[in-house]
Write a protein that holds these residues in place. Structure first.
Motif, short mmCIF file in Angstrom:
data_model
loop_
_atom_site.label_atom_id
_atom_site.label_comp_id
_atom_site.label_asym_id
_atom_site.label_seq_id
_atom_site.Cartn_x
_atom_site.Cartn_y
_atom_site.Cartn_z
N VAL A 27 47.79 20.21 60.34
CA VAL A 27 47.05 21.20 61.11
C VAL A 27 45.57 21.00 60.82
N LYS A 28 44.78 20.86 61.90
CA LYS A 28 43.34 20.62 61.75
C LYS A 28 42.55 21.80 62.29
N HIS A 29 41.53 22.20 61.53
CA HIS A 29 40.64 23.28 61.93
C HIS A 29 39.82 22.81 63.13
N SER A 30 39.72 23.65 64.17
CA SER A 30 38.99 23.24 65.37
C SER A 30 38.03 24.30 65.89
N GLY A 31 37.72 25.29 65.09
CA GLY A 31 36.79 26.34 65.52
C GLY A 31 36.85 27.50 64.56
N ASN A 32 36.26 28.62 64.97
CA ASN A 32 36.20 29.81 64.10
C ASN A 32 37.55 30.16 63.51
N SER A 33 38.46 30.58 64.33
CA SER A 33 39.82 30.92 63.88
C SER A 33 40.83 30.13 64.68
N SER A 34 40.49 28.89 64.98
CA SER A 34 41.36 28.05 65.80
C SER A 34 41.74 26.78 65.06
N TYR A 35 42.97 26.33 65.33
CA TYR A 35 43.50 25.13 64.73
C TYR A 35 44.27 24.36 65.79
N GLN A 36 44.47 23.06 65.56
CA GLN A 36 45.25 22.23 66.45
C GLN A 36 46.23 21.39 65.64
N ALA A 37 47.33 21.03 66.29
CA ALA A 37 48.34 20.19 65.65
C ALA A 37 49.17 19.50 66.72
N LEU A 38 49.91 18.48 66.28
CA LEU A 38 50.90 17.89 67.18
C LEU A 38 52.06 18.86 67.29
N CYS A 39 52.55 19.05 68.49
CA CYS A 39 53.65 19.99 68.71
C CYS A 39 54.95 19.37 68.20
N PHE A 41 57.87 20.34 68.97
CA PHE A 41 58.95 20.64 69.90
C PHE A 41 59.08 19.65 71.05
N HIS A 42 58.21 18.67 71.09
CA HIS A 42 58.33 17.59 72.07
C HIS A 42 57.62 16.37 71.51
N ASN A 43 57.77 15.24 72.17
CA ASN A 43 57.16 14.00 71.70
C ASN A 43 55.67 14.04 72.01
N ASP A 44 54.90 14.57 71.10
CA ASP A 44 53.46 14.80 71.27
C ASP A 44 52.68 13.68 70.61
N ILE A 45 51.75 13.07 71.35
CA ILE A 45 50.92 12.02 70.76
C ILE A 45 49.46 12.45 70.62
N HIS A 46 49.09 13.51 71.33
CA HIS A 46 47.76 14.11 71.21
C HIS A 46 47.95 15.59 70.87
N PRO A 47 47.17 16.12 69.94
CA PRO A 47 47.37 17.52 69.53
C PRO A 47 47.31 18.47 70.73
N SER A 48 48.44 19.04 71.06
CA SER A 48 48.49 19.99 72.17
C SER A 48 48.89 21.39 71.70
N LEU A 49 49.17 21.52 70.41
CA LEU A 49 49.54 22.82 69.85
C LEU A 49 48.27 23.52 69.37
N SER A 50 47.97 24.64 69.97
CA SER A 50 46.80 25.44 69.62
C SER A 50 47.26 26.64 68.80
N ILE A 51 46.58 26.89 67.70
CA ILE A 51 46.91 28.01 66.82
C ILE A 51 45.64 28.83 66.66
N SER A 52 45.72 30.12 66.93
CA SER A 52 44.51 30.94 66.83
C SER A 52 44.84 32.35 66.34
N GLN A 53 43.82 32.96 65.75
CA GLN A 53 43.96 34.32 65.25
C GLN A 53 43.17 35.26 66.15
N LYS A 54 43.82 36.31 66.62
CA LYS A 54 43.17 37.30 67.46
C LYS A 54 42.36 38.26 66.60
N ARG A 55 41.54 39.06 67.23
CA ARG A 55 40.70 40.02 66.51
C ARG A 55 41.49 40.99 65.64
#
Length: 120
Positions: A27-39, A41-55
């Protein structure tokens, strides 16, 4: 008292990047409260999984590749192939260790269709 509702927001506020990382997913940090990762649940070659924290502190994940999304509970259900009840029990131990001993058998909430737990 419904334990499901008492702890549900606390479970949704658990550190989701940490939970996802515990499965060996980078999991890589990509912003304030955002992260990205390879999904996972499917054959992912580019990070398409977005993880974020709401207010409000709730962590959410969404895959822009396969459309999978949800909270920590949904991630565990999908990744482990387990029920809501089992995912809830695993995550509640992170919120309040030992509380599983107080959980009665779970029931379906007829109004929402969501699983909830009644305390004894």
């Amino acid at each position: 008292m419904l334990l499901g509702y008492k702890y549900l927001n606390q479970i949704k506020s658990l550190n989701l990047p940490e939970i996802i990382s515990s499965y060996g997913i980078q999991v890589k940090h990509s912003g304030n409260s955002s992260y990205q990762a390879l999904c996972p649940f499917h054959n992912d070659i580019h990070p398409s999984l977005s993880i974020s924290q709401k207010r409000d502190g709730v962590w959410l994940w969404h895959c822009f590749g396969c459309g999978a999304k949800g909270t920590a509970i949904d991630f565990l259900m999908r990744k482990e192939g387990i029920s809501f009840k089992d995912a809830y029990k695993r995550l509640i131990d992170r919120v309040e260790p030992g509380v599983n001993n107080d959980l009665a058998p779970y029931t379906e909430c007829p109004a929402s269709g969501n699983s909830v737990f009644n305390s004894r």
